[in-house]
Design an enzyme around this catalytic site. Structure first.
Site, PDB file in Angstrom:
ATOM      1  N   ILE A 566       0.819  -1.217   0.000  1.00 45.82           N
ATOM      2  CA  ILE A 566       0.000   0.000   0.000  1.00 45.82           C
ATOM      3  C   ILE A 566       0.850   1.262   0.000  1.00 45.82           C
ATOM      4  O   ILE A 566       0.336   2.365  -0.003  1.00 45.82           O
ATOM      5  CB  ILE A 566      -0.979   0.039   1.211  1.00 45.82           C
ATOM      6  CG1 ILE A 566      -0.217  -0.202   2.520  1.00 45.82           C
ATOM      7  CG2 ILE A 566      -2.101  -0.964   1.032  1.00 45.82           C
ATOM      8  CD1 ILE A 566      -1.054   0.042   3.756  1.00 45.82           C
ATOM      9  N   GLY A 567       2.139   1.120  -0.019  1.00 43.67           N
ATOM     10  CA  GLY A 567       2.965   2.324  -0.059  1.00 43.67           C
ATOM     11  C   GLY A 567       4.435   1.986  -0.077  1.00 43.67           C
ATOM     12  O   GLY A 567       4.840   0.905   0.362  1.00 43.67           O
ATOM     13  N   GLY A 569       8.292   3.775   0.735  1.00 41.41           N
ATOM     14  CA  GLY A 569       8.966   4.947   1.292  1.00 41.41           C
ATOM     15  C   GLY A 569      10.460   4.764   1.242  1.00 41.41           C
ATOM     16  O   GLY A 569      10.948   3.787   0.670  1.00 41.41           O
ATOM     17  N   HIS A 571      12.482   3.928   3.450  1.00 42.37           N
ATOM     18  CA  HIS A 571      13.076   2.842   4.223  1.00 42.37           C
ATOM     19  C   HIS A 571      12.592   1.462   3.801  1.00 42.37           C
ATOM     20  O   HIS A 571      13.176   0.472   4.177  1.00 42.37           O
ATOM     21  CB  HIS A 571      12.776   3.017   5.702  1.00 42.37           C
ATOM     22  CG  HIS A 571      13.198   4.343   6.211  1.00 42.37           C
ATOM     23  ND1 HIS A 571      14.515   4.710   6.282  1.00 42.37           N
ATOM     24  CD2 HIS A 571      12.485   5.406   6.643  1.00 42.37           C
ATOM     25  CE1 HIS A 571      14.601   5.937   6.759  1.00 42.37           C
ATOM     26  NE2 HIS A 571      13.379   6.383   6.974  1.00 42.37           N
ATOM     27  N   VAL A 574       5.365  -0.772   2.436  1.00 42.71           N
ATOM     28  CA  VAL A 574       4.385  -1.051   3.473  1.00 42.71           C
ATOM     29  C   VAL A 574       3.281  -1.956   2.899  1.00 42.71           C
ATOM     30  O   VAL A 574       2.794  -1.722   1.793  1.00 42.71           O
ATOM     31  CB  VAL A 574       3.755   0.260   3.991  1.00 42.71           C
ATOM     32  CG1 VAL A 574       2.767  -0.029   5.097  1.00 42.71           C
ATOM     33  CG2 VAL A 574       4.838   1.202   4.478  1.00 42.71           C
ATOM     34  N   ASP A 686      11.242  13.663   9.710  1.00 39.87           N
ATOM     35  CA  ASP A 686      10.709  13.486   8.358  1.00 39.87           C
ATOM     36  C   ASP A 686       9.213  13.749   8.342  1.00 39.87           C
ATOM     37  O   ASP A 686       8.445  12.957   7.824  1.00 39.87           O
ATOM     38  CB  ASP A 686      11.034  12.076   7.854  1.00 39.87           C
ATOM     39  CG  ASP A 686      10.755  11.915   6.363  1.00 39.87           C
ATOM     40  OD1 ASP A 686      10.555  12.950   5.681  1.00 39.87           O
ATOM     41  OD2 ASP A 686      10.706  10.775   5.887  1.00 39.87           O
TER      42      ASP A 686
END
Ligand SMILES: *[C@@H]1O[C@H](CO)[C@@H](O)[C@H](O)[C@H]1NC(C)=O
Ligand SMILES: *[C@@H]1O[C@H](CO)[C@@H](O)[C@H](O)[C@H]1NC(C)=O
Ligand SMILES: *[C@@H]1O[C@H](CO)[C@@H](O)[C@H](O)[C@H]1NC(C)=O
Ligand SMILES: *[C@@H]1O[C@H](CO)[C@@H](O)[C@H](O)[C@H]1NC(C)=O
Ligand SMILES: *[C@@H]1O[C@H](CO)[C@@H](O)[C@H](O)[C@H]1NC(C)=O
Ligand SMILES: *[C@@H]1O[C@H](CO)[C@@H](O)[C@H](O)[C@H]1NC(C)=O
Ligand SMILES: *[C@@H]1O[C@H](CO)[C@@H](O)[C@H](O)[C@H]1NC(C)=O
Ligand SMILES: *[C@@H]1O[C@H](CO)[C@@H](O)[C@H](O)[C@H]1NC(C)=O
Ligand SMILES: *[C@@H]1O[C@H](CO)[C@@H](O)[C@H](O)[C@H]1NC(C)=O
Ligand SMILES: *[C@@H]1O[C@H](CO)[C@@H](O)[C@H](O)[C@H]1NC(C)=O
Ligand SMILES: *[C@@H]1O[C@H](CO)[C@@H](O)[C@H](O)[C@H]1NC(C)=O
Ligand SMILES: *[C@@H]1O[C@H](CO)[C@@H](O)[C@H](O)[C@H]1NC(C)=O
Length: 848
Positions: A566-567, A569, A571, A574, A686
């Site tokens: 769903i995402g 980033g 790092h 997700v 962040d």
């Protein structure tokens, strides 16, 4: 007879003198004829009708020849173009300083071969130093200070045997110190061999390169100024031991490396300045051996470690500057022996502990700056004994308790800054008597009550306190407060009722606690079970069974199939995971490049983060890892990220003004909690609309708290690995210090984004310089997709926008703290018909 002979002798002398220097005198008169100011009264004597040796201003002869020419500060406006260089072969001393001589220094200067002393300082000479200057082989003192010379220092300077003083500071010279002064060894070799080079100053030029070996090895040095250039090189290699050294200024260069213990052997040193270089390492305790030091300036950015207790031996010290480093620990008690101190600046370090009592011994102290450290506890009341204090800055520390009334003993105090601490109680009325006080900054404390009756308080910075009152702009008059006090006393009446209710409630609370403890203990046992499995490759921190959880996640996501993602980033990615046992969770799978270099501290950090529970922070349930996957397990937040909602036409319209205000508040509460209520404070690093998630109620939930730090433990810099472009505070471009104020900046950017509906891009830098706006100017900053807000909401939005502006201030220190922001926001209510709007809200607008 006798008088006649006398007369004759006198005439004879005059005659020969005039005769011998006629040619010289004529040549100087010709030079004078080129001056722009022929009316110069000092040089009126320079005519051929009188004797040059006897009657001319500034001329001294020896054996009938002009030997000294000294017209310093004589108001001459002219050039050296027609100076009779070839006609004055016997000149030994020339001082033309402090006139308005301009143009170049002519190459013919080399004709003055007998010169011993030449001073051309404080004129307007431009162009390069002519290499012919090297022919002045007898010159001992050469000053061309404060002119407009540019270009390199000619290598020929190195041929001047011997030169004792070379003054070239305050010009526009560039390039390295010529190699002749170094490797070839002319200047220093000869000078140092003769043990004569005592003064050396090339300050305030643009000189580069390293200090030539030979020059830096010059043990005859006494007064040395390399300051304000661009010299480079390793400090411990560039400088040696100078037993005679009295003064050295190396400030404002680019030296690197560590301060060597060698400086401790410069036993006669009285002044050592090495501010603003790139110096690292700790302060060598040997500095304590330089007992005669009067001035010490090591404000050099990168020094670490503690202040050596050997500093206690520097009992003559008058000025001590250690600001702007990373020095930690306490101020050593031995400091008490520095009783001659007049200026002490330890600001911008990481010093902690309490402000030591020994400061009372600093009876001559005139400036005391301990700001931006971690000094805690109370301000010692003994501070009142430093009666000469002019400047007292204790801002940005962790000081608590009252402001001691003894401050009123500081009769000559001019600047007082105690802002950004946790000081509470009333400002002592005793401060009424400090008539010299000018600049008072007490903002961001917990102060309350009336302000002193002192004119300095009219313009004082007092914002961000608990409840100050008085008849100055921005504060309530004190009567208001007394009505609040009345309300308090009414509340006292209610206490009676509470007294009867309390025991019952207490029993209930006890019961809850008991049950809570039972549950916790149960869970602890399960956690321990999990940790026992660490042995066979399992690592997990949570209330859950790590191995089972890991297996369930893998099954549920079909081994991290993209359709569950769903995402993505910085790092990792997700995944939304539905587990029968837990319902929906969000799992962040860290990039395979993630290396857990500090497993122990990593685990501790994650453990600390799982302990944090706040309504506006996404819960971290735990972490588990095995071989190929490292997973962070989070609570699932229904509506996803704010950035995705704002960029969606339909969804963004559902996000009405009230919801947006509430989201801004939520983020503020989350940040304030992490900054203020967690110990040590946690900086997010962040904050962006991608890291703010919304739950089903549109309540903001800040995600990834503390992640930037635990995933990049070695980076104290938010720009490199953490931080989203467009939200990162400008100071991070040039400093490595991550502070809570970075989050404040990002919060400002985010708030404006929420109000406008999209990120303001480069416009942010423009807004960062703007002052406050009024309701009419608001419309440019509003999301056009929403209807124009009604008055009540508009006021709140204006307040938020102004608050956001203050978060964008370039200087981190000028920004408000999240604690202040959240307090102010919580007093704002945009909802209609629920409460009467607080009439004082507008006054509370943060005004930097
Ligand atoms: C002297 O001469 C200069 C230049 O010619 C002129 O600017 C200045 O006013 C004169 N001063 C007097 C006192 O006449
Ligand atoms: C020139 O004269 C001034 C005062 O008139 C004096 O201070 C200075 O030392 C003299 N310079 C030399 C080189 O004699
Ligand atoms: C004077 O200096 C000029 C230029 O440096 C040089 O050419 C000339 O030979 C010199 N004259 C004497 C007499 O030294
Ligand atoms: C200094 O030198 C630079 C060139 O190196 C020149 O651009 C600048 O104008 C000079 N400054 C002054 C004050 O003479
Ligand atoms: C100067 O440098 C040269 C060559 O590096 C060396 O031979 C000489 O001893 C040095 N002189 C001094 C005084 O250090
Ligand atoms: C060297 O500098 C010091 C301080 O500026 C000064 O007192 C001293 O007279 C200078 N020595 C020489 C030889 O110029
Ligand atoms: C540093 O040097 C520059 C010229 O290079 C000068 O303008 C400036 O005033 C100097 N600064 C200090 C603090 O001396
Ligand atoms: C410094 O000078 C001493 C003698 O004065 C010499 O022995 C030594 O080699 C020199 N060091 C360097 C690095 O030039
Ligand atoms: C040392 O040099 C710096 C930079 O030029 C200057 O600001 C400072 O005043 C100097 N200190 C002394 C004591 O000369
Ligand atoms: C240090 O200073 C003292 C006192 O001024 C003086 O006697 C001694 O010679 C100096 N030492 C050196 C090495 O110059
Ligand atoms: C400071 O010095 C270190 C070495 O000690 C070097 O790596 C770094 O690049 C230097 N920084 C600057 C800004 O010169
Ligand atoms: C500076 O020189 C010293 C002595 O040679 C050396 O130990 C140190 O590593 C050097 N530091 C840097 C940053 O190069």
């Amino acid at each position: 007879m006798v008088p006649k002979i006398f007369c004759f002798l006198q005439l004879f002398t005059l005659f020969t003198v005039t005769f011998a220097s006629t040619e010289e005198a004529t040549s100087l008169v010709k030079w004078k004829a080129t001056f722009q100011n022929q009316n110069n009264s000092l040089l009126a004597s320079w005519t051929l009708s009188v004797g040059a040796c006897t009657d001319w201003y500034g001329v001294i002869c020896f054996n009938g020849r002009i030997n000294r020419l000294n017209i310093t500060n004589a108001g001459v406006i002219g050039t050296l173009h027609d100076f009779p260089f070839s006609s004055l072969p016997f000149l030994e001393y020339v001082d033309l300083s402090m006139n308005q001589l301009s143009g170049i220094i002519p190459p013919k200067i080399g004709n003055l071969t007998n010169l011993v002393y030449l001073d051309l300082s404080s004129n307007q000479f431009s162009g390069k130093i002519p290499p012919q200057i090297g022919s002045l082989s007898k010159v001992e003192n050469l000053f061309i200070i404060n002119n407009h010379l540019n270009g390199f220092i000619p290598v020929e300077i190195g041929k001047m045997k011997s030169l004792e003083f070379l003054g070239l500071q305050r010009n526009n010279l560039s390039g390295p110190i010529p190699i002749t002064l170094g490797d070839l060894g002319y200047l220093p070799e000869r000078l140092c061999q003769g043990g004569k080079l005592e003064n050396f100053t090339v300050a305030s030029n643009k000189l580069t390169g390293s200090i030539p070996r030979n020059l830096s090895n010059c043990s005859s040095f006494k007064w040395v100024r390399f300051n304000n250039n661009s010299f480079t090189g390793n400090l411990s290699e560039a400088f040696g031991i100078y037993p005679k050294l009295l003064f050295i200024n190396l400030s404002d260069n680019d030296f690197h490396g560590e301060l060597s213990s060698k400086w401790g052997k410069c036993k006669n040193l009285t002044d050592f300045r090495i501010a603003r270089n790139n110096i690292s390492g700790s302060i060598p305790p040997e500095i304590g051996n330089v007992k005669g030091l009067l001035g010490l300036d090591l404000s050099s950015k990168h020094l670490i470690g503690q202040i050596p207790k050997e500093f206690g031996k520097l009992t003559s010290l008058v000025n001590l500057f250690l600001q702007n480093n990373r020095i930690s620990g306490n101020i050593p008690e031995d400091f008490g022996s520095l009783t001659k101190l007049e200026s002490l600046d330890l600001s911008d370090n990481r010093l902690n502990g309490s402000i030591p009592m020994c400061i009372v011994d600093f009876v001559h102290l005139f400036q005391l700056n301990l700001s931006n450290n971690k000094f805690g506890q109370k301000i010692p009341k003994e501070i009142g004994r430093i009666t000469h204090l002019n400047v007292l800055d204790l801002s940005y520390n962790l000081l608590v308790g009252d402001i001691p009334p003894q401050l009123a003993n500081l009769k000559v105090l001019v600047n007082l800054n105690l802002s950004h601490n946790g000081l509470s109680g009333r400002i002592p009325t005793e401060l009424d008597t400090l008539t010299g006080l000018q600049d008072v900054i007490l903002s961001y404390n917990e102060l309350e009550g009336p302000i002193p009756n002192n004119k300095a308080f009219v313009n004082a910075s007092l914002e961000g306190n608990k409840g100050l009152c008085g008849n100055v702009a921005g504060l309530h008059p004190c009567e208001m407060l007394s009505s609040v006090v009345k309300r308090h006393s009414m509340a006292k009446g209610r206490k009676l009722i509470l007294i009867t209710v309390l025991p019952v409630m207490g029993a209930l609370v006890l019961l809850c606690v008991f049950i809570g403890v039972l549950i916790m203990c149960n869970k602890r046992r399960r956690v321990r079970d999990v940790e026992r499995r660490d042995g066979d490759g399992w690592l997990s921190i949570s209330m859950l069974d790590g191995k089972a959880l890991y297996r369930d996640i893998l099954n549920a996501t079909e081994e991290f199939d993209a359709k569950f993602c769903i995402g993505k980033g910085g790092h990792g990615s997700v995944y939304k995971v539905n587990l029968p046992s837990l319902g929906n969770i969000a799992v962040k799978r860290l990039h395979s490049s993630f290396q857990n270099t500090h497993p122990k501290s990593f685990i501790n950090e994650v453990r600390a983060l799982t302990g944090i529970k706040h309504r506006n922070i996404v819960n971290l349930y735990g972490y588990c890892s095995k071989a190929q996957h490292s997973l962070l397990v989070y609570e699932y937040v229904e509506r996803g990220s704010l950035s995705s909602i704002l960029s969606n036409e339909v969804e963004s319209k559902k996000l009405d003004w009230l919801k947006r205000v509430n989201i801004i508040k939520g983020v503020a509460f989350a940040l304030s909690y992490m900054h203020q209520d967690c110990s040590p404070p946690i900086v997010h690093r962040d904050i962006s609309s991608s890291n703010v998630l919304l739950d089903s109620e549109y309540e903001a939930r800040v995600a990834d708290f503390g992640l930037a730090k635990i995933l990049n433990p070695d980076s104290s810099n938010c720009t490199t690995l953490a931080g989203t472009y467009g939200y990162v505070a400008p100071e991070l471009a040039y400093t490595m210090k991550v502070t809570q104020m970075c989050d404040v900046y990002s919060f400002g950017v985010l708030s404006l984004e929420i109000v406008k509906g999209n990120h303001l891009g480069e416009y942010i830098t423009v807004l960062a310089n703007s002052s406050t706006i009024d309701p009419q100017q608001l419309s440019d900053l509003l999301d056009e997709r929403l209807p124009y807000p009604e008055d009540r909401v508009k006021d709140v939005l204006v307040f938020i926008v102004n608050l956001a502006f203050s978060c964008l201030l370039k200087t981190p220190k000028s920004r408000p703290t999240m604690h202040f922001i959240s307090q102010k926001l919580s007093s704002m209510d945009a909802r209609p018909h629920i409460h009467q709007r607080n009439p004082h809200v507008r006054r509370a607008i943060y005004n930097p």
